[in-house]
Design an enzyme around this catalytic site. Structure first.
Site, mmCIF file in Angstrom:
data_model
loop_
_atom_site.group_PDB
_atom_site.id
_atom_site.type_symbol
_atom_site.label_atom_id
_atom_site.label_comp_id
_atom_site.label_asym_id
_atom_site.label_seq_id
_atom_site.Cartn_x
_atom_site.Cartn_y
_atom_site.Cartn_z
ATOM 1 N N ASP A 166 0.806 -1.223 0.000
ATOM 2 C CA ASP A 166 0.000 0.000 0.000
ATOM 3 C C ASP A 166 0.837 1.271 0.000
ATOM 4 O O ASP A 166 0.421 2.313 0.529
ATOM 5 C CB ASP A 166 -0.970 0.025 1.204
ATOM 6 C CG ASP A 166 -1.890 -1.177 1.203
ATOM 7 O OD1 ASP A 166 -2.220 -1.646 0.106
ATOM 8 O OD2 ASP A 166 -2.273 -1.630 2.292
ATOM 9 N N LYS A 208 1.877 2.242 -5.091
ATOM 10 C CA LYS A 208 2.443 1.720 -6.348
ATOM 11 C C LYS A 208 1.522 2.013 -7.531
ATOM 12 O O LYS A 208 1.964 2.421 -8.596
ATOM 13 C CB LYS A 208 2.649 0.191 -6.235
ATOM 14 C CG LYS A 208 3.601 -0.212 -5.119
ATOM 15 C CD LYS A 208 3.664 -1.716 -4.945
ATOM 16 C CE LYS A 208 2.408 -2.349 -4.376
ATOM 17 N NZ LYS A 208 2.087 -1.974 -2.990
ATOM 18 N N ALA A 217 -4.020 -7.747 -3.656
ATOM 19 C CA ALA A 217 -3.556 -6.382 -3.920
ATOM 20 C C ALA A 217 -4.746 -5.443 -4.126
ATOM 21 O O ALA A 217 -5.815 -5.869 -4.565
ATOM 22 C CB ALA A 217 -2.684 -6.364 -5.176
ATOM 23 N N GLY A 218 -4.542 -4.185 -3.802
ATOM 24 C CA GLY A 218 -5.526 -3.144 -4.106
ATOM 25 C C GLY A 218 -4.745 -1.905 -4.488
ATOM 26 O O GLY A 218 -4.107 -1.285 -3.642
ATOM 27 N N HIS A 219 -4.716 -1.591 -5.773
ATOM 28 C CA HIS A 219 -3.918 -0.463 -6.269
ATOM 29 C C HIS A 219 -4.863 0.672 -6.676
ATOM 30 O O HIS A 219 -5.654 0.522 -7.608
ATOM 31 C CB HIS A 219 -3.035 -0.907 -7.444
ATOM 32 C CG HIS A 219 -1.998 -1.913 -7.030
ATOM 33 N ND1 HIS A 219 -1.080 -2.452 -7.903
ATOM 34 C CD2 HIS A 219 -1.720 -2.470 -5.822
ATOM 35 C CE1 HIS A 219 -0.298 -3.286 -7.239
ATOM 36 N NE2 HIS A 219 -0.673 -3.327 -5.978
ATOM 37 N N GLN A 243 2.005 -5.967 -3.226
ATOM 38 C CA GLN A 243 2.463 -6.078 -1.832
ATOM 39 C C GLN A 243 3.761 -5.274 -1.654
ATOM 40 O O GLN A 243 3.935 -4.281 -2.355
ATOM 41 C CB GLN A 243 2.649 -7.558 -1.409
ATOM 42 C CG GLN A 243 1.330 -8.315 -1.276
ATOM 43 C CD GLN A 243 0.751 -8.814 -2.589
ATOM 44 O OE1 GLN A 243 1.426 -9.491 -3.338
ATOM 45 N NE2 GLN A 243 -0.497 -8.492 -2.868
HETATM 46 P P1 GDP Z 1 -0.748 0.406 -3.561
HETATM 47 O O1 GDP Z 1 -1.350 -0.868 -3.112
HETATM 48 O O2 GDP Z 1 0.717 0.465 -3.322
HETATM 49 O O3 GDP Z 1 -1.089 0.765 -4.980
HETATM 50 O O4 GDP Z 1 -1.398 1.548 -2.634
HETATM 51 P P2 GDP Z 1 -2.954 1.679 -2.213
HETATM 52 O O5 GDP Z 1 -3.719 2.141 -3.360
HETATM 53 O O6 GDP Z 1 -3.407 0.433 -1.534
HETATM 54 O O7 GDP Z 1 -2.842 2.752 -1.069
HETATM 55 C C1 GDP Z 1 -2.321 4.012 -1.284
HETATM 56 C C2 GDP Z 1 -3.408 5.047 -0.936
HETATM 57 O O8 GDP Z 1 -2.828 6.314 -0.818
HETATM 58 C C3 GDP Z 1 -4.477 5.171 -2.000
HETATM 59 O O9 GDP Z 1 -5.682 5.509 -1.406
HETATM 60 C C4 GDP Z 1 -3.942 6.334 -2.862
HETATM 61 O O10 GDP Z 1 -4.980 7.013 -3.548
HETATM 62 C C5 GDP Z 1 -3.348 7.200 -1.808
HETATM 63 N N1 GDP Z 1 -2.178 8.000 -2.226
HETATM 64 C C6 GDP Z 1 -1.189 7.686 -3.091
HETATM 65 N N2 GDP Z 1 -0.246 8.653 -3.107
HETATM 66 C C7 GDP Z 1 -0.644 9.600 -2.223
HETATM 67 C C8 GDP Z 1 -0.070 10.800 -1.745
HETATM 68 O O11 GDP Z 1 1.010 11.227 -2.132
HETATM 69 N N3 GDP Z 1 -0.788 11.506 -0.812
HETATM 70 C C9 GDP Z 1 -1.984 11.069 -0.334
HETATM 71 N N4 GDP Z 1 -2.600 11.808 0.575
HETATM 72 N N5 GDP Z 1 -2.545 9.917 -0.745
HETATM 73 C C10 GDP Z 1 -1.878 9.188 -1.666
HETATM 74 P P1 IMO Z 2 -0.901 -4.105 -2.280
HETATM 75 O O1 IMO Z 2 -0.447 -4.639 -3.613
HETATM 76 C C1 IMO Z 2 -0.963 -4.562 2.067
HETATM 77 C C2 IMO Z 2 -1.026 -8.631 3.659
HETATM 78 C C3 IMO Z 2 -2.290 -9.098 4.370
HETATM 79 C C4 IMO Z 2 -1.697 -10.098 5.335
HETATM 80 C C5 IMO Z 2 -0.563 -10.724 4.531
HETATM 81 C C6 IMO Z 2 -0.932 -12.041 3.853
HETATM 82 O O2 IMO Z 2 -2.195 -3.397 -2.324
HETATM 83 O O3 IMO Z 2 0.197 -3.330 -1.633
HETATM 84 P P2 IMO Z 2 -2.484 -12.746 1.812
HETATM 85 O O4 IMO Z 2 -3.886 -12.381 1.485
HETATM 86 O O5 IMO Z 2 -1.491 -12.362 0.784
HETATM 87 O O6 IMO Z 2 -2.347 -14.180 2.249
HETATM 88 O O7 IMO Z 2 -2.147 -11.871 3.141
HETATM 89 O O8 IMO Z 2 -0.209 -9.781 3.546
HETATM 90 N N1 IMO Z 2 -1.245 -8.120 2.286
HETATM 91 C C7 IMO Z 2 -1.178 -6.825 1.959
HETATM 92 N N2 IMO Z 2 -0.991 -5.725 2.723
HETATM 93 N N3 IMO Z 2 -1.070 -4.424 0.732
HETATM 94 C C8 IMO Z 2 -1.223 -5.510 -0.055
HETATM 95 O O9 IMO Z 2 -1.195 -5.440 -1.408
HETATM 96 C C9 IMO Z 2 -1.335 -6.776 0.555
HETATM 97 N N4 IMO Z 2 -1.511 -8.034 0.090
HETATM 98 C C10 IMO Z 2 -1.456 -8.838 1.163
HETATM 99 O O10 IMO Z 2 -2.925 -8.040 5.026
HETATM 100 O O11 IMO Z 2 -1.115 -9.425 6.424
HETATM 101 MG MG MG Z 3 -2.861 -1.554 -1.834
#
Ligand code: GDP
Ligand code: IMO
Ligand code: MG
Length: 421
Positions: free
Chosen positions: A14, A17, A40-42, A224
């Site tokens: 998170d 990315k 994953a959640g991007h 991740q």
């Molecule tokens: P990922 O899994 O690495 O793609 O990241 P996530 O999407 O799970 O989590 C990142 C969160 O931070 C999302 O809600 C993005 O919209 C938000 N985000 C990304 N860059 C920034 C930043 O520079 N500032 C703020 N405030 N939010 C950001």
């Molecule tokens: P992105 O790509 C944050 C964490 C879960 C748990 C551990 C194992 O959005 O960064 P799993 O479901 O893979 O067996 O879970 O890994 N986890 C993540 N934490 N961002 C993620 O993906 C994750 N994918 C898995 O919370 O602790």
């Molecule tokens: Mg994420």
């Protein structure tokens, strides 16, 4: 020179990315996911819209960019179809620029059943899995029992499916005599396979190497983060794939000789979802303030993320393991409004101060260096010169400590809230 650049997370996921892959995708002809799956959640924000991608690569919004789901990814056909439907509903035609590896493994409904049973059996020691069936699917892959995308084109697929499902039920039933797969879920699974068959399923290793031969650069998108890597993460509180740079070669079928840059994405602080050690975690109001200001709730499960200070011991470890060439610092805007900021520069482990990452993180006590904070709102900043001087010092401290340049600073979730240094 044919080349691939890798972009991956340096912490516990998170890091942001998705946002950066979307921003950078205009410079690449192909974006390719190399591991993970719907755990994953991007998140991507642009033009006032927000999308959360789980399995589909984050270059999908640019029509001219080809997107590859590599062999190292695990696919849940039902969730995958839902993601495609969401994109279609928003006016995109993902089938046009999406390519799926025939070698990618499938997540079955019974893999999710196993995931839930395993977590339940662990009790308070549970991993905190996203319950998407990731661990059991990779177990079947390495155990040489898995089913792959290519199998769904074979006449005996249903037979293979039922054999594997029976095997899973045999494992679960001693723990839960009533365990079964809901027939509706099974129907949905088979219906979603029709969608999968209708997409471009191919030997993506040839597709990718051909693109590189044509001089088209590839961006490999990690899921991740390094501290969730099956080898180098905080085992057993990790995911089941190689989230690190080496995973890109194995998960896409490209040679290490093709890798040029390794871009490491990190938050200006640290977060973690799920269980496991987290030395710089803040369980006080400062941690809550970071969670509130950063809207730190999981993109996949909605769980509150644990928050803490930036851990430079862990960051240095991630830089080393991945061979990071460029650092990218995300969510700098979230740290506005703190009088001072702590950065962990050493761990106290068994009465010894160390700058190395030990195998077990449970017992370490973080040692901090404190820098001044800033109050300025950063979200409208468009030029590096306008960043507050305490932030520039914070950036400089990290660059010195990691001996790695920070090439990008993010000041908000939007595409335009990105400063290149
Ligand atoms: P990922 O899994 O690495 O793609 O990241 P996530 O999407 O799970 O989590 C990142 C969160 O931070 C999302 O809600 C993005 O919209 C938000 N985000 C990304 N860059 C920034 C930043 O520079 N500032 C703020 N405030 N939010 C950001
Ligand atoms: P992105 O790509 C944050 C964490 C879960 C748990 C551990 C194992 O959005 O960064 P799993 O479901 O893979 O067996 O879970 O890994 N986890 C993540 N934490 N961002 C993620 O993906 C994750 N994918 C898995 O919370 O602790
Ligand atoms: Mg994420």
């Amino acid at each position: 020179m044919p080349h691939t650049d890798i972009l991956l997370g340096l912490q516990w996921g998170d890091e942001g990315k998705g946002k950066i892959v979307d921003v950078l995708s205009q410079s690449y002809g192909v974006v390719a996911r190399f591991q993970g799956g719907p755990n994953a959640g991007h998140t991507i924000h642009f033009d006032g819209k927000k999308f959360v991608l789980h399995t589909i690569p984050s270059g999908i919004f640019r029509e001219e960019c080809q997107n590859v789901v590599g062999n190292g990814v695990v696919i849940d056909p039902v969730r995958f179809e839902q993601e495609i439907k969401n994109l279609r509903a928003a006016g995109y035609q993902p089938e046009k620029n999406l390519h799926i590896s025939l070698r990618a493994h499938l997540i079955l409904p019974s893999h999710r059943l196993l995931d839930a049973a395993s977590e339940k059996a662990k009790g308070i020691e549970k991993i905190g899995s996203t319950l998407r069936g990731i661990g059991p699917t990779y177990m079947d892959k390495t155990g040489r029992n898995g089913l792959r995308v290519g199998d769904v084109f074979q006449a005996d697929f249903e037979q293979k499916y039922h054999r594997l499902k029976r095997k899973h039920l045999d494992i679960v039933r001693p723990l839960d005599a009533d365990a079964h797969i809901d027939p509706n879920e099974e129907d949905a699974f088979f219906a979603a396979l029709d969608n999968l068959r209708s997409l471009n399923c191919l030997n993506t290793e040839y597709f990718l190497n051909q693109k590189m031969t044509e001089g088209i650069p590839i961006l490999a998108e990690g899921a991740q983060g390094t501290l969730l890597d099956i080898e180098f993460g905080t085992y057993p509180f990790v995911t089941s794939s190689n989230t690190t740079a080496a995973g890109a070669c194995a998960g896409l079928g490209i040679s290490p000789r093709c890798i040029r840059k390794v871009m490491g994405v990190f938050k200006a602080y640290t977060t973690r979802v799920g269980s496991g050690p987290f030395p710089t975690e803040l369980l006080d109001e400062t941690g809550q303030k970071i969670r509130d200001q950063g809207a730190e709730y999981g993109s996949t499960t909605g769980r509150p993320r644990r928050c803490g200070w930036l851990d430079l011991v862990a960051l240095n470890y991630a830089v080393m393991i991945n061979g990071v060439t460029d650092l990218m610092m995300m969510k700098s805007d979230v740290l506005s409004g703190f009088d001072s900021l702590n950065l962990c520069t050493n761990y106290l482990n068994n009465n010894t101060l160390s700058s190395q990452m030990p195998m077990e993180l449970d017992q370490v006590v973080p040692h901090y260096t404190t820098l001044n904070g800033w109050n300025q709102d950063l979200t409208q900043t468009t030029q590096t010169e306008h960043l507050p001087s305490p932030l520039l010092k914070y950036i400089d401290f990290i660059q010195q400590f990691t001996q790695t340049p920070i090439s990008l600073v993010s000041v908000g979730p939007g595409r335009e809230q990105t400063l290149f240094l």
